[in-house]
Design a protein around this motif. Structure first.
Motif, PDB file in Angstrom:
ATOM      1  N   HIS A 120       1.060  -1.288  -0.254  1.00 38.87           N
ATOM      2  CA  HIS A 120       0.430   0.039   0.278  1.00 38.87           C
ATOM      3  C   HIS A 120       0.768   1.231  -0.479  1.00 38.87           C
ATOM      4  O   HIS A 120       0.294   2.123  -0.856  1.00 38.87           O
ATOM      5  N   LYS A 138      -1.484  -2.989   2.394  1.00 38.17           N
ATOM      6  CA  LYS A 138      -3.491  -3.434   2.284  1.00 38.17           C
ATOM      7  C   LYS A 138      -3.560  -5.039   2.973  1.00 38.17           C
ATOM      8  O   LYS A 138      -3.895  -5.911   1.992  1.00 38.17           O
ATOM      9  N   THR A 170      -6.944  -7.801   4.616  1.00 37.67           N
ATOM     10  CA  THR A 170      -8.294  -7.827   4.413  1.00 37.67           C
ATOM     11  C   THR A 170      -8.753  -7.228   5.535  1.00 37.67           C
ATOM     12  O   THR A 170      -9.415  -6.640   5.399  1.00 37.67           O
ATOM     13  N   SER A 171      -8.152  -7.238   7.145  1.00 39.90           N
ATOM     14  CA  SER A 171      -8.240  -6.176   8.200  1.00 39.90           C
ATOM     15  C   SER A 171      -7.941  -4.468   7.857  1.00 39.90           C
ATOM     16  O   SER A 171      -8.639  -4.493   8.689  1.00 39.90           O
ATOM     17  N   GLY A 172      -7.404  -4.065   6.607  1.00 38.17           N
ATOM     18  CA  GLY A 172      -7.320  -2.594   6.159  1.00 38.17           C
ATOM     19  C   GLY A 172      -5.276  -3.189   6.355  1.00 38.17           C
ATOM     20  O   GLY A 172      -4.899  -3.728   6.956  1.00 38.17           O
ATOM     21  N   PRO A 173      -4.546  -1.570   6.430  1.00 39.65           N
ATOM     22  CA  PRO A 173      -3.760  -1.442   6.002  1.00 39.65           C
ATOM     23  C   PRO A 173      -2.983  -1.868   7.083  1.00 39.65           C
ATOM     24  O   PRO A 173      -3.330  -1.397   8.477  1.00 39.65           O
TER      25      PRO A 173
END
Length: 119
Positions: A38, A49, A51-54
């Motif tokens: 990311h 990045k 699945t839970s976010g960055p």
């Protein structure tokens, strides 16, 4: 006199052996995570990045970049291949709340799919 020196040497060896037996061992657990790169600034910023976010990672003392097939990349190959948007797997160790990178895996060139376009 010789007997005294032998006794002293023997005592020192025994103390050295006891010290070696009490040395602590540490275990480091390495975890693997994957996602898309990311943010990336070599040696400073590495955000994936997932699945839970960055997720932000910290560079360890020796980060190894390799292909999924195990080929270690040269610094020139890293510079040419590592870029934002690239799917990566990160092997890291937790140090408190910090994820410290050990190894970054990218797809092999052979893994890439070429798409032919008919004109």
């Amino acid at each position: 006199m010789k007997a005294l020196l032998i006794s002293l040497a023997s005592g020192l060896l025994t103390l050295g052996g006891l010290h070696a037996q009490t040395a602590a061992t540490t275990t480091t657990t390495v975890t693997t995570s994957s996602g898309t790169l990311h943010q990336y600034t070599p040696g400073s910023t590495f955000v994936v990045k997932e699945t839970s976010g960055p997720v932000t990672y910290t560079y360890g003392p020796e980060v190894v970049y390799a292909t999924s097939g195990g080929t270690v990349l040269t610094p020139e190959q890293v510079q040419a291949r590592i870029r934002v948007g690239l799917p990566v797997r990160v092997e890291y160790a937790n140090q408190g709340d910090t994820r410290v990178i050990r190894r970054v895996l990218v797809e092999d060139d052979d893994d890439e799919v070429e798409i032919e376009v008919d004109d």
